[in-house]
Design a protein around this motif. Structure first.
Motif: not given
Ligand SMILES: [Mg+2]
Length: 266
Positions: A203-225
């Motif tokens: 989100a802040d531009g320090s990486i360009d791509i993120y890829l994962h095959s085994g995420l949980k909702p608590w990894d992504t609920a906040a960060s995806s927004l």
């Protein structure tokens, strides 16, 4: 929590998360905490449990009608929560292995989700001193009070690509297969060890791509927004619509999305 004022809620959650950060800092600096296996290769420390309880109890007290899904109290099957409103999804410490090895890259994540759609997001990296937030009713994501944007990288040769490995070992094979398809085309491939902190970095531009095959909702609920509000894009690695209950995710700055999808699905 009908007709909630997201700004008011965010201010409360931010204060709470800063206090939770003090608990993690205390353990991190002293190095005195017990650890145990969570099954398989996963790890749990008393800091994860203490912060989980701290956030859970305070949020329950402040918003008694809401539901909670926290990493350390989640039932085996939480699929009934997919359509829940006012669901708090919490990771008290993401990057426990980093934390346990005295590496500062770890985060606290609190997201408020309605029917799988994030409404509010607060992410805090207590040692790196980064506080991110976003709200569904605002058009920007913020880091330490300043608006952030995803990167403008458009050339695959310049891509800083980040992936990571799930606790379910079978899902790791999928990442190996993906990496075989992309590794020769991008500048760098990183694994930094905290999905929450790494997605915030997208989100802040320090990486360009993120890829994962085994995420949980608590990894992504906040960060995806954060990513959505900073101008990024998220789909499944097949290019399908993604939501916070989907373990497979491709997140990008938007510009690179089609190029990476094409490589992954060749
Ligand atoms: Mg955790």
């Amino acid at each position: 929590m009908k007709d909630i004022d997201l700004t008011e809620v965010r201010q409360y959650i931010t204060e709470l998360v800063l206090q939770a950060g003090k608990i993690l800092k205390k353990y991190f600096e002293s190095g005195k905490f017990t650890s145990r296996s969570k099954g398989g290769v996963d790890l749990l420390t008393e800091a994860d449990e203490e912060v989980d309880q701290f956030l859970r109890e305070n949020i329950q007290k402040q918003y008694p009608k809401s539901k909670l899904l926290t990493e350390e109290t989640a039932p085996e099957d939480y699929s009934s929560l997919k359509n829940a409103d006012n669901l708090w999804i919490i990771d008290p410490l993401d990057g426990t292995v980093n934390f346990s090895r005295h590496h500062p890259h770890f985060a606290i994540s609190v997201g408020l989700v309605n029917k799988g759609v994030p409404q509010l997001s607060v992410v805090y990296l207590p040692i790196e001193n980064k506080l991110y937030w976003a709200q569904a009713d605002r058009n920007e994501a913020f880091l330490n009070g300043k608006p952030i944007k995803v990167s403008t990288t458009g050339d695959l040769k310049e891509v800083v690509f980040c992936c990571d490995w799930g606790w379910n070992l079978e899902t790791r094979i999928t990442v190996v297969k993906w990496l075989e398809k992309v590794n020769a085309f991008v500048r760098q491939i990183k694994c930094m060890g905290s999905a929450v902190a790494d997605l915030a970095s997208l989100a802040d531009g320090s990486i360009d791509i993120y890829l994962h095959s085994g995420l949980k909702p608590w990894d992504t609920a906040a960060s995806s927004l954060l990513i959505e509000k900073a101008g990024g894009k998220i789909t499944t690695p097949n290019g399908d619509k993604w939501n916070v209950f989907n373990p497979e995710m491709l997140a990008s700055n938007g510009i690179l999305h089609t190029a990476i999808l094409n490589l992954l699905n060749k």
